[in-house]
Design a protein around this motif. Structure first.
Motif, PDB file in Angstrom:
ATOM      1  N   THR A  64       0.830  -1.206   0.000  1.00  0.00           N
ATOM      2  CA  THR A  64       0.000   0.000   0.000  1.00  0.00           C
ATOM      3  C   THR A  64       0.866   1.257   0.000  1.00  0.00           C
ATOM      4  OG1 THR A  64      -1.750  -1.154   1.198  1.00  0.00           O
ATOM      5  CG2 THR A  64      -1.771   1.259   1.277  1.00  0.00           C
ATOM      6  N   PHE A  65       1.891   1.274   0.838  1.00  0.00           N
ATOM      7  CA  PHE A  65       2.769   2.435   0.962  1.00  0.00           C
ATOM      8  C   PHE A  65       3.461   2.748  -0.361  1.00  0.00           C
ATOM      9  CE2 PHE A  65       6.720   4.596   1.887  1.00  0.00           C
ATOM     10  CZ  PHE A  65       6.411   5.482   2.899  1.00  0.00           C
ATOM     11  N   VAL A  66       4.067   1.736  -0.971  1.00  0.00           N
ATOM     12  CA  VAL A  66       4.793   1.950  -2.216  1.00  0.00           C
ATOM     13  C   VAL A  66       3.824   2.226  -3.363  1.00  0.00           C
ATOM     14  CG1 VAL A  66       6.343   0.875  -3.899  1.00  0.00           C
ATOM     15  CG2 VAL A  66       6.750   0.575  -1.455  1.00  0.00           C
ATOM     16  N   ALA A  95       1.691   5.731  -7.619  1.00  0.00           N
ATOM     17  CA  ALA A  95       0.481   6.287  -8.237  1.00  0.00           C
ATOM     18  C   ALA A  95       0.610   7.792  -8.462  1.00  0.00           C
ATOM     19  CB  ALA A  95      -0.728   6.000  -7.355  1.00  0.00           C
ATOM     20  N   ASN A  96       1.431   8.429  -7.643  1.00  0.00           N
ATOM     21  CA  ASN A  96       1.592   9.878  -7.745  1.00  0.00           C
ATOM     22  C   ASN A  96       2.898  10.286  -8.416  1.00  0.00           C
ATOM     23  OD1 ASN A  96      -0.862  10.455  -6.327  1.00  0.00           O
ATOM     24  ND2 ASN A  96       0.185   9.893  -4.412  1.00  0.00           N
ATOM     25  N   VAL A  97       3.508   9.381  -9.172  1.00  0.00           N
ATOM     26  CA  VAL A  97       4.775   9.692  -9.809  1.00  0.00           C
ATOM     27  C   VAL A  97       4.574  10.756 -10.886  1.00  0.00           C
ATOM     28  CG1 VAL A  97       4.550   7.867 -11.545  1.00  0.00           C
ATOM     29  CG2 VAL A  97       6.807   8.682 -10.881  1.00  0.00           C
ATOM     30  N   VAL A 115      11.557   5.880  -8.129  1.00  0.00           N
ATOM     31  CA  VAL A 115      10.548   6.237  -7.134  1.00  0.00           C
ATOM     32  C   VAL A 115      10.259   5.040  -6.232  1.00  0.00           C
ATOM     33  CG1 VAL A 115       8.119   6.883  -6.810  1.00  0.00           C
ATOM     34  CG2 VAL A 115       9.505   8.041  -8.546  1.00  0.00           C
ATOM     35  N   ALA A 116      10.136   3.858  -6.829  1.00  0.00           N
ATOM     36  CA  ALA A 116       9.857   2.654  -6.044  1.00  0.00           C
ATOM     37  C   ALA A 116      10.996   2.359  -5.080  1.00  0.00           C
ATOM     38  CB  ALA A 116       9.632   1.473  -6.981  1.00  0.00           C
ATOM     39  N   ARG A 123      10.643   2.387  -1.087  1.00  0.00           N
ATOM     40  CA  ARG A 123      11.002   1.208  -0.292  1.00  0.00           C
ATOM     41  C   ARG A 123      11.852   1.608   0.905  1.00  0.00           C
ATOM     42  NH1 ARG A 123      13.462  -1.985  -4.258  1.00  0.00           N
ATOM     43  NH2 ARG A 123      11.366  -2.632  -4.884  1.00  0.00           N
ATOM     44  N   GLN A 124      12.847   2.457   0.652  1.00  0.00           N
ATOM     45  CA  GLN A 124      13.708   2.893   1.749  1.00  0.00           C
ATOM     46  C   GLN A 124      12.930   3.765   2.734  1.00  0.00           C
ATOM     47  OE1 GLN A 124      16.985   2.058   2.580  1.00  0.00           O
ATOM     48  NE2 GLN A 124      16.305   3.128   4.424  1.00  0.00           N
TER      49      GLN A 124
END
Length: 390
Positions: free
Chosen positions: A355-357, A362-364, A373-374, A378-379
């Motif tokens: 969900t977080f990633v 989705a907003n890239v 971005v991913a 993740r970090q």
């Protein structure tokens, strides 16, 4: 022949009845040994004396042996082999020429077997046929070779070691140890194929006390013959390592402990290639080594955790990291790093990471690379969990 209450005999079924009257059928080997010991045997080996290939086919048996005549029973699908003799003709455990015909006797067939406790037979009435005093060795808890031909088959060294891992109160006859030393000195062990080495060692790893198997091979100084170009972890084992090994409950966990705790990643890969280890076992051992290396660094900042999670492929294989984390805890004790790993795996499996990633991707923006971005998301996810825990 002698009668023993442990031997119940067997039912002569319709397929056996179709064999000629001169043909005699016996249960042989481990099933007889186990019955005399009061142990349950998973399968039975059968020998047919006085029959031909055509006799077996006419009775409905299906041929399956490529090197010598072995047949499947039409109903039980157990293996029935024609009595045979063997002669050394080459190197390794396959270096034998076999002779099977109706003239081969039961005693001649039993004479080619490895140990006296495995060279016993039982007929349908439950009579014990024991030409090499296997029952006496069974009572004396002694592993003894049947004949000097023992030294012609190098695989028997590994079988002996494996049996010691199963039968904890058995010892090895000194004459048999002498033959094992001769085999080791002859160079024959180098001719064993990788698959058979792994198969025997893996069976031993699944026995009650695999340390007894390892100790025998170490006593013979045979690891260099079995893995000529690779370091082997077992050679340096002592009581603490043996105790941890025996305390694990599965063959896989024992392999992972031996490889992951005592070899580096390159050495694990080399030995896995040499012995054709299963890929999953190799991967688990490598992740174990990576976990131990991370623990040794004593760094617990979020960036270090992020790199570690990427290295062990956490996001695709969280269950694997949990499995290894729990193994390391079992063997070495727990701590903040282990507890955080458990928390991260639980959060990931509950879908929080996805969900977080997913929200970040989705907003890239059009100017941004999705992969970058991913990676940053993740970090960021790891950092957020880290800030709540540490």
């Amino acid at each position: 022949m002698a009668r023993h209450p442990e031997l119940q005999g067997f039912q002569v079924d319709s397929a056996i009845e179709q064999l000629p009257a001169r043909a005699k059928v016996y249960v042989v080997g481990g099933a007889v040994r186990d019955a005399l010991m009061g142990r349950t045997s998973s399968d039975r080996d059968w020998v047919v004396v006085g029959a031909t290939v055509d006799n077996m086919l006419a009775a409905g048996f299906t041929p399956v042996g490529s090197d010598f005549p072995v047949f499947l029973h039409p109903c039980t699908h157990e293996e029935y082999a024609l009595a045979r003799t063997e002669r050394k003709s080459g190197h390794g455990y396959k270096g034998f020429t076999f002779h099977a015909d109706p003239s081969v006797t039961l005693e001649e067939d039993l004479a080619r077997r490895d140990f006296t406790v495995n060279a016993m037979a039982m007929n349908a009435k439950g009579d014990l046929i024991d030409p090499f005093q296997g029952f006496a060795d069974l009572q004396n808890k002694c592993m003894r070779h049947v004949s000097p031909a023992f030294s012609e088959d190098p695989l028997r060294v590994l079988r002996l070691a494996r049996f010691l891992a199963r039968f904890l109160d058995f010892s090895v006859a000194e004459e048999t140890m002498d033959l094992c030393r001769e085999l080791r000195a002859s160079g024959e062990l180098k001719h064993l194929v990788a698959e058979r080495i792994y198969a025997e060692l893996n069976k031993g790893m699944g026995e009650v006390k695999p340390s007894r198997m390892i100790k025998l091979i170490s006593k013979l100084d045979a690891w260099g013959e079995l893995a000529p170009s690779c370091p082997v972890p077992f050679s340096g084992f002592d009581k603490p390592e043996y105790d941890r090994l025996n305390g694990l409950s599965t063959a896989e966990a024992r392999w992972v402990y031996c490889l992951g705790f005592f070899l580096d990643v390159a050495q694990i890969k080399a030995l896995a290639k040499s012995w054709r280890l299963p890929r999953n076992t190799e991967d688990l051992a490598i992740v174990t080594r990576q976990c131990l290396d991370f623990l040794a660094q004593c760094t617990t900042d979020s960036s270090s955790f992020g790199r570690f999670f990427n290295q062990v492929d956490l996001y695709r294989k969280p269950a694997r990291l949990r499995q290894i984390n729990q193994l390391v805890v079992q063997l070495s004790g727990t701590g903040p790093v282990h507890e955080f790993v458990e928390k991260v795996v639980a959060e990931l499996e509950q879908g929080h990471y996805k969900t977080f990633v997913g929200d970040k991707i989705a907003n890239v923006l059009p100017s941004e690379q999705v992969a970058q971005v991913a990676s940053e998301a993740r970090q960021a996810w790891v950092s957020e969990l880290h800030s709540r825990y540490f």
